[in-house]
Design a protein around this motif. Structure first.
Motif, mmCIF file in Angstrom:
data_model
loop_
_atom_site.group_PDB
_atom_site.id
_atom_site.type_symbol
_atom_site.label_atom_id
_atom_site.label_comp_id
_atom_site.label_asym_id
_atom_site.label_seq_id
_atom_site.Cartn_x
_atom_site.Cartn_y
_atom_site.Cartn_z
ATOM 1 N N VAL A 121 0.527 -1.338 -0.053
ATOM 2 C CA VAL A 121 0.165 0.176 -0.003
ATOM 3 C C VAL A 121 0.826 1.264 0.143
ATOM 4 C CG1 VAL A 121 -1.973 1.438 1.563
ATOM 5 C CG2 VAL A 121 -2.220 -1.409 0.889
ATOM 6 N N VAL B 211 3.779 1.145 -1.201
ATOM 7 C CA VAL B 211 4.545 1.407 -2.900
ATOM 8 C C VAL B 211 3.586 2.447 -3.367
ATOM 9 C CG1 VAL B 211 5.740 0.502 -4.422
ATOM 10 C CG2 VAL B 211 6.751 0.013 -2.373
ATOM 11 N N LEU B 212 1.983 1.351 -3.785
ATOM 12 C CA LEU B 212 1.441 2.243 -4.450
ATOM 13 C C LEU B 212 1.042 3.752 -4.368
ATOM 14 C CD1 LEU B 212 -0.802 -0.985 -5.059
ATOM 15 C CD2 LEU B 212 0.770 0.400 -6.918
ATOM 16 N N LEU C 282 2.949 6.267 -3.273
ATOM 17 C CA LEU C 282 3.572 7.224 -3.323
ATOM 18 C C LEU C 282 3.886 7.173 -4.985
ATOM 19 C CD1 LEU C 282 6.401 8.489 -1.864
ATOM 20 C CD2 LEU C 282 7.501 6.533 -2.486
ATOM 21 N N GLY C 283 3.884 5.668 -5.450
ATOM 22 C CA GLY C 283 4.335 5.365 -6.965
ATOM 23 C C GLY C 283 3.185 5.941 -7.908
ATOM 24 N N PHE C 284 2.025 5.395 -7.083
ATOM 25 C CA PHE C 284 1.195 5.893 -8.356
ATOM 26 C C PHE C 284 -0.119 6.933 -7.749
ATOM 27 C CE2 PHE C 284 -3.499 3.628 -9.618
ATOM 28 C CZ PHE C 284 -3.240 3.910 -10.864
ATOM 29 N N LEU D 255 0.405 9.788 -5.546
ATOM 30 C CA LEU D 255 0.502 10.470 -5.834
ATOM 31 C C LEU D 255 0.565 10.783 -7.223
ATOM 32 C CD1 LEU D 255 2.593 10.812 -2.081
ATOM 33 C CD2 LEU D 255 0.116 11.724 -2.889
ATOM 34 N N PRO D 256 1.567 10.382 -7.746
ATOM 35 C CA PRO D 256 1.793 10.571 -9.025
ATOM 36 C C PRO D 256 0.398 10.844 -10.016
ATOM 37 C CG PRO D 256 2.763 8.968 -8.800
ATOM 38 C CD PRO D 256 2.013 8.954 -7.489
#
Lengths: 266, 273
Positions: free
Chosen positions: B13, B15-16, B18-20, B22-23
């Motif tokens: 959760v 990593v997703l 931060l990497g999905f 938020l972007p």
């Protein structure tokens, strides 16, 4: 028994299957055929037969560096993605998960939302809060893109295992690490292996996120091929592309071994 | 929820997020970023002249054609796979999955060789005296559609296939036993039951095709820009990120707006049979 299939339907089916095989495989076939051309130019059908373009790319530092970047990136992404995805799939398989539906949706959503959005967003965040795109940012993007595949394959395998084995280990007093090492992970193994092969393949082939996060020194093989295609491709591009197809074939054979291509597909 | 379960889910959760999450949020907020703080400046620019609306229209039109063609051929192919003898089924799975798992860059390269001047298609047509050797589908919408259908058809075929596999075979048996012939059974039993898979697969194809830019960019070229290509251009070329973010937001809205009535219509068509 279901009744007989009429001859017309069978004939239509065979015709469709043959047409689909030609249509789907033709682009790969012409790439492979062009790669063994003896000509200086990309012509079809290829003139003569030679492996000179393979010699060329295997002696070219540009291609070898791109191959190295792609392999390193795919390996790093696979390790992280399998670790995170397996943990998530095991967690989701437990009873009484709060917001189970929403969490499942979150883990699968990178497959549904346009990848272009992810690429731009990561680029904008990286430029604002880091020093622009880098290997690490591209790896993060690829982990996001590959995570759904791992979660899906591991979840599918865990749905068929017997949960009472883990319960037995727990009741008999096994510490948590023994429970995972001797029961849970072996049970999930086919899913872990299939997820790893998927993650590796997707990361190795990925071009959309990579195009947005391209940074000096982080040129992957798909990026190199893409930039050659924008200008004038020679048969060396075909040789590099053929090597990528060979990698895909190898991954498919591996997937067939660990899980069965039949199950992977449907 | 047990602590152990939470610990298993937390890293993914995180990593997703931060990497999905938020972007994607960053794109959406940047789209509404204006000189005065929050505003629609970027969207106003999109509709200021006819260039971008025409690009959006081309994107929608091509995506609809691609979605229809993939459904028209991809769904029957799934039916053939579901009913074929084992060897043929395995062969067709390879036919569908191998291209799907091959990099889109490599497949587009193949289409460049096929569609270009003096390419495989031109030579085949010239052999049958149907066209001159200078015939080329590069920089044409037909060429883009052909290549995109090959790239995206596996998504429809595999989604429909997995739906067909879940249909209880006794339903078809019942229809046949009660005297319905093959075609009647297909129309009144198999097709309605496969409809959810066809809808899901088509929606996926539409979303993917509306946002793609590698294949349309290389085959359609600058003369046939689609939204994905102009976004890529703005992000990497002119560095106009606010405008690019607005276009990406419009792309997302577009996919949703077209998807919803399509899903409802298809569901109704499936239910009324």
């Amino acid at each position: 028994m279901i009744g007989r299939v009429p001859a017309l339907a069978a004939a239509l089916g065979v015709a469709l299957a043959a047409a689909a095989a030609i249509f789907m495989l033709a682009p790969l076939a012409v790439v492979i055929a062009s790669s063994v051309s003896a000509s200086e130019f990309l012509v079809f059908p290829p003139r003569g037969f030679s492996l000179r373009w393979y010699q060329e790319i295997l002696a070219s530092s540009v291609y070898l560096r791109a191959l190295g970047v792609s392999l390193t990136l795919a390996a790093v992404v696979t390790v992280i993605s399998v670790a995170l995805g397996a943990a998530a799939a095991i967690g989701l398989s437990r009873p009484g998960v709060r917001f189970a539906g929403a969490l499942q949706g979150l883990f699968l959503s990178p497959l549904m939302l346009p990848t272009i959005l992810l690429g731009i967003g990561l680029l904008m965040l990286a430029s604002r809060y880091a020093n622009g795109p880098s290997f690490a940012v591209m790896a993060l993007g690829h982990v996001v893109v590959t995570l759904p595949y791992v979660v899906r394959t591991v979840s599918a395998v865990l749905a068929r295992v017997d949960p009472s084995l883990e319960e037995a280990a727990r009741v008999m007093g096994a510490p948590w690490w023994r429970r995972y090492w001797h029961v849970v992970l072996p049970q999930a193994r086919p899913g872990l292996a299939a997820g790893a092969f998927f993650a590796f393949n997707v990361s190795f082939d990925e071009a959309v996120v990579a195009l947005f996060l391209r940074a000096p020194g982080v040129e992957t093989l798909p990026l190199l091929i893409y930039s050659k295609l924008e200008f004038s491709p020679d048969p060396s591009v075909a040789a590099a592309a053929t090597l990528m197809i060979a990698m895909t074939v190898a991954v498919m054979i591996a997937l067939d071994r660990v899980l069965g291509l039949d199950k992977v597909a449907a | 929820m047990k602590r152990e379960t939470a610990l298993l889910l937390a890293p993914g959760v995180l990593v997703l997020t931060l990497g999905f999450v938020l972007p994607v949020l960053r794109v959406l907020t940047l789209a509404f970023d204006a000189k005065t703080g929050f505003g629609l400046d970027n969207f106003a620019r999109f509709f200021a002249d006819s260039f971008y609306p025409l690009v959006a229209w081309r994107t929608v039109r091509l995506s609809l054609v691609i979605t229809l063609v993939t459904a028209l051929f991809g769904a029957p192919l799934a039916l053939v796979m579901a009913r074929a003898p084992r060897w043929l089924r395995m062969a067709l799975i390879v036919v569908v999955v191998l291209p799907l798992m091959t990099s889109v860059v490599v497949r587009t390269f193949g289409w460049l060789v096929i569609l270009g001047r003096g390419g495989l298609l031109a030579q085949t047509l010239a052999y049958f005296d149907l066209a001159g050797r200078n015939f080329s589908l590069m920089h044409t919408e037909t060429g883009v559609v052909l290549a995109m259908v090959q790239v995206l058809m596996p998504f429809v075929t595999l989604t429909v296939l997995s739906t067909l596999e879940k249909i209880d075979p006794r339903l078809e048996e019942a229809a046949r036993v009660m005297g319905a012939n093959f075609w009647t059974t297909l129309r009144h039993v198999v097709v309605p039951l496969a409809m959810p898979g066809l809808v899901a697969g088509s929606l996926l194809v539409f979303a993917l095709s509306a946002s793609s830019f590698v294949t349309p960019g290389l085959i359609g070229g600058v003369r046939l820009p689609v939204l994905g290509a102009t976004i890529y251009q703005q992000v990497t070329g002119t560095l106009d990120w606010g405008f690019a973010a607005a276009q990406a937001t419009l792309l997302l809205i577009l996919a949703l707006v077209v998807a919803l009535p399509y899903a409802q219509g298809a569901r109704r068509a499936g239910a009324s049979r």
